[in-house]
Write an enzyme that holds these catalytic residues in place. Structure first.
Site, PDB file in Angstrom:
ATOM      1  CG  LEU A 188      -2.789  -2.308  -3.592  1.00 51.90           C
ATOM      2  CD1 LEU A 188      -2.665  -1.838  -5.044  1.00 51.90           C
ATOM      3  CD2 LEU A 188      -3.207  -1.352  -2.413  1.00 51.90           C
ATOM      4  CG  ASP A 189       1.201  -3.172  -3.522  1.00 45.99           C
ATOM      5  OD1 ASP A 189       1.211  -2.850  -4.854  1.00 45.99           O
ATOM      6  OD2 ASP A 189       0.979  -2.235  -2.616  1.00 45.99           O
ATOM      7  CD  GLU A 190      -2.277  -9.880  -1.465  1.00 45.24           C
ATOM      8  OE1 GLU A 190      -2.736 -10.773  -1.853  1.00 45.24           O
ATOM      9  OE2 GLU A 190      -2.755  -9.267  -0.490  1.00 45.24           O
ATOM     10  N   GLY A 226       0.954  -1.338  -0.119  1.00 45.15           N
ATOM     11  CA  GLY A 226       0.200   0.095   0.098  1.00 45.15           C
ATOM     12  C   GLY A 226       0.734   1.280   0.050  1.00 45.15           C
TER      13      GLY A 226
END
Length: 286
Positions: free
Chosen positions: A229-231, A203
């Site tokens: 998100l961001d994965e 994040g």
């Protein structure tokens, strides 16, 4: 056909005897000269991965025929197959907001001939970096985004990317969450740089989070973008040591160097067809 042109085959399938024999046999049966072959087996998943590159100078099949002729073998072995040609350079769109370090790094590498791609356009949600695009002679497209117009602006972006035959999108510190529609249009073709060593500090403001936790290393991660998100599947990561004496501003300054090199290396592997995605992970053939 130019002597320098090569074909690259990326494969993953259930592991079983005879895979290497069958694939290399197909190439040799059509007078292909194999110049690189790498393979990996994941015993826990019983999965086989291969990257094979061969010279097309004396290959007896036309490029347009190769994929179809591979299909009987692919069906027999339950293979997922990707085929690329060195002569068909990837067309890359750079997405930016206001921070310029990743953008300038990629443009400088491209100008120096270190990135074998075409960069037809730069997309931004602010006009801050328009002078950078003008300096390198690349068309700049401004899509101001608000909560109310985000869906319409992304639809316009997708239309532009399709019109320009873009096959790779690089989020060079583009500070917007990408919608499912964009991800669906470019699956495993959107590269992001996140300024932390994922999965730590996902994040916003990861350097601030790292400073609060008093970490002794900071990192950067380049990954493919997914709806989570961001994965997304991680392509490349790197870290550097920091100490209690470093402020948030120090972490930001130090981290920018990591962000540039990590993103550039991930893009290099991607455009050279060295990355296979499997179950939200990657196999990177170096």
């Amino acid at each position: 056909m130019p002597a320098a042109d090569t074909a690259t085959l990326l494969i993953h399938c259930p592991d079983r005897p005879g895979l290497v024999h069958d694939v290399t046999g197909f190439i040799s049966s059509h007078q292909g000269n194999i110049i690189d072959l790498q393979q990996h087996i994941d015993p826990a998943e019983n999965a086989f991965f291969m990257r094979l590159e061969w010279n097309l100078e004396k290959f007896t099949l036309e490029k347009e025929e190769i994929f179809a002729r591979l299909q009987p073998m692919a069906r027999r072995h339950e293979m997922q197959v990707r085929l690329h040609f060195a002569s068909q350079r990837k067309r890359v769109a750079l997405f930016v907001t206001k921070e310029n370090h990743c953008l300038y790094d990629l443009l400088a590498r491209h100008e120096a001939g270190e990135l074998p791609v075409d960069i037809p356009l730069i997309v931004a949600n602010h006009e801050t970096l328009k002078p950078a695009a003008e300096r390198f002679g690349i068309p700049f497209y401004h899509f101001p985004i608000t909560k109310d117009n985000k869906a319409a602006q992304e639809a316009a972006q997708i239309e532009l990317l399709k019109k320009e035959r873009i096959d790779t999108v690089v989020l060079a510190r583009y500070m917007q969450i990408i919608s499912p529609a964009m991800i669906e249009a470019f699956p495993n073709q959107i590269l992001n740089i996140h300024h932390s060593f994922l999965p730590a500090f996902v994040g916003a403001k990861p350097y601030h989070q790292a400073h609060v936790r008093g970490v002794k290393i900071i990192g950067a991660t380049s990954h493919y973008v997914t709806a989570d998100l961001d994965e997304g599947p991680i392509i490349h990561q790197d870290v550097m040591c920091v100490s209690h004496e470093d402020s948030v501003q120090d972490l930001v300054r130090l981290g920018r160097d990591l962000e540039k090199t990590v993103l550039a290396k991930a893009l290099w592997w991607h455009v050279r067809d060295q990355v296979l995605v499997y179950q939200n992970k990657t196999v990177v053939f170096d």
